[in-house]
Design a protein around this motif. Structure first.
Motif, PDB file in Angstrom:
ATOM      1  N   TYR A  41       1.040  -1.172  -0.126  1.00  0.00           N
ATOM      2  CA  TYR A  41       0.184  -0.114   0.145  1.00  0.00           C
ATOM      3  C   TYR A  41       0.898   1.413  -0.035  1.00  0.00           C
ATOM      4  CZ  TYR A  41      -3.859  -3.089   1.714  1.00  0.00           C
ATOM      5  OH  TYR A  41      -4.718  -4.235   1.546  1.00  0.00           O
ATOM      6  N   ILE A  66      -3.726   3.677  -0.448  1.00  0.00           N
ATOM      7  CA  ILE A  66      -4.121   3.193  -2.050  1.00  0.00           C
ATOM      8  C   ILE A  66      -3.341   1.905  -2.107  1.00  0.00           C
ATOM      9  CG2 ILE A  66      -3.981   3.860  -4.362  1.00  0.00           C
ATOM     10  CD1 ILE A  66      -5.345   5.934  -2.816  1.00  0.00           C
ATOM     11  N   ASP A  67      -4.255   1.044  -2.637  1.00  0.00           N
ATOM     12  CA  ASP A  67      -3.594  -0.486  -3.132  1.00  0.00           C
ATOM     13  C   ASP A  67      -2.693  -0.163  -4.395  1.00  0.00           C
ATOM     14  OD1 ASP A  67      -5.258  -0.621  -5.190  1.00  0.00           O
ATOM     15  OD2 ASP A  67      -6.302  -2.089  -4.011  1.00  0.00           O
ATOM     16  N   THR A  69      -3.552  -1.188  -7.245  1.00  0.00           N
ATOM     17  CA  THR A  69      -4.511  -0.941  -8.469  1.00  0.00           C
ATOM     18  C   THR A  69      -4.929   0.459  -8.336  1.00  0.00           C
ATOM     19  OG1 THR A  69      -6.311  -1.684  -7.396  1.00  0.00           O
ATOM     20  CG2 THR A  69      -4.841  -3.305  -8.587  1.00  0.00           C
ATOM     21  N   ARG A  71      -6.552   1.985  -5.839  1.00  0.00           N
ATOM     22  CA  ARG A  71      -8.082   1.866  -5.564  1.00  0.00           C
ATOM     23  C   ARG A  71      -7.821   2.414  -3.966  1.00  0.00           C
ATOM     24  NH1 ARG A  71     -10.971  -2.321  -2.615  1.00  0.00           N
ATOM     25  NH2 ARG A  71      -9.383  -3.244  -2.618  1.00  0.00           N
ATOM     26  N   GLU A  72      -8.565   3.470  -3.411  1.00  0.00           N
ATOM     27  CA  GLU A  72      -8.455   3.815  -2.065  1.00  0.00           C
ATOM     28  C   GLU A  72      -9.181   2.801  -1.298  1.00  0.00           C
ATOM     29  OE1 GLU A  72      -9.059   7.567   0.814  1.00  0.00           O
ATOM     30  OE2 GLU A  72     -10.292   7.517  -0.985  1.00  0.00           O
ATOM     31  N   VAL A  73      -8.392   2.071  -0.259  1.00  0.00           N
ATOM     32  CA  VAL A  73      -8.917   0.907   0.633  1.00  0.00           C
ATOM     33  C   VAL A  73      -9.241   1.457   2.055  1.00  0.00           C
ATOM     34  CG1 VAL A  73      -7.828  -1.027  -0.807  1.00  0.00           C
ATOM     35  CG2 VAL A  73      -6.701   0.047   1.010  1.00  0.00           C
ATOM     36  N   PRO A  99     -14.867   0.856   3.105  1.00  0.00           N
ATOM     37  CA  PRO A  99     -14.371   1.952   1.986  1.00  0.00           C
ATOM     38  C   PRO A  99     -14.570   3.304   2.621  1.00  0.00           C
ATOM     39  CG  PRO A  99     -16.446   0.995   1.218  1.00  0.00           C
ATOM     40  CD  PRO A  99     -16.221   0.484   2.923  1.00  0.00           C
TER      41      PRO A  99
END
Length: 141
Positions: A41, A66-67, A69, A71-73, A99
């Protein structure tokens, strides 16, 4: 989620040359790695420039995790709290969302005279885990 499968993570702050050279506070960025040293991350702070300079480490901020990909996790929200005040009404508090927009828990600083203690709480405010910090976390030591 990936974090439920790991038993150890390492968080490292990325060095900002502007901050090192000038002392000018910048938005902090972190890499989060598993025990094999693989980036899992990235975390980045969002805060106001003026507040960073005036309030330093006590400043309010938002932080996005952010991961790979993009995407905010995970999303963190911390209000302004005075770290220098000896009053117990100013203990640190962070809201944890995942989320983003859905509160899943909190990180609260507990009352302590020597070691800083933090309670990791679920969405209902029930303590699930305690973390003990280093002795004398103040700026004067």
């Amino acid at each position: 989620e990936y974090l439920s499968q790991v038993d150890q993570i390492m968080v490292a702050q990325q060095v900002e040359l502007l901050e090192v050279a000038t002392g000018w506070e910048t938005e902090n960025k972190y890499s989060v790695r598993n025990k094999l040293g693989q980036n899992i991350y990235y975390a980045s702070e969002q805060s106001n420039c003026c507040v960073r300079q005036c309030c330093g480490g006590s400043r309010p901020f938002s932080m996005s995790m952010i991961d790979p990909t993009l995407r905010e996790v995970l999303h963190l929200e911390r209000p302004l709290r005075c770290s220098w005040c000896p009053c117990f009404c100013c203990l640190q508090h962070v809201e944890v969302q995942s989320p983003p927009g859905t509160v899943i828990g909190y990180i609260d600083q507990d009352i302590s005279l020597v070691y800083p203690w933090f309670s990791i709480k679920d969405a209902d405010g029930e303590t699930q885990l305690k973390i003990k910090g280093p002795c004398c976390a103040c700026k004067w030591c």
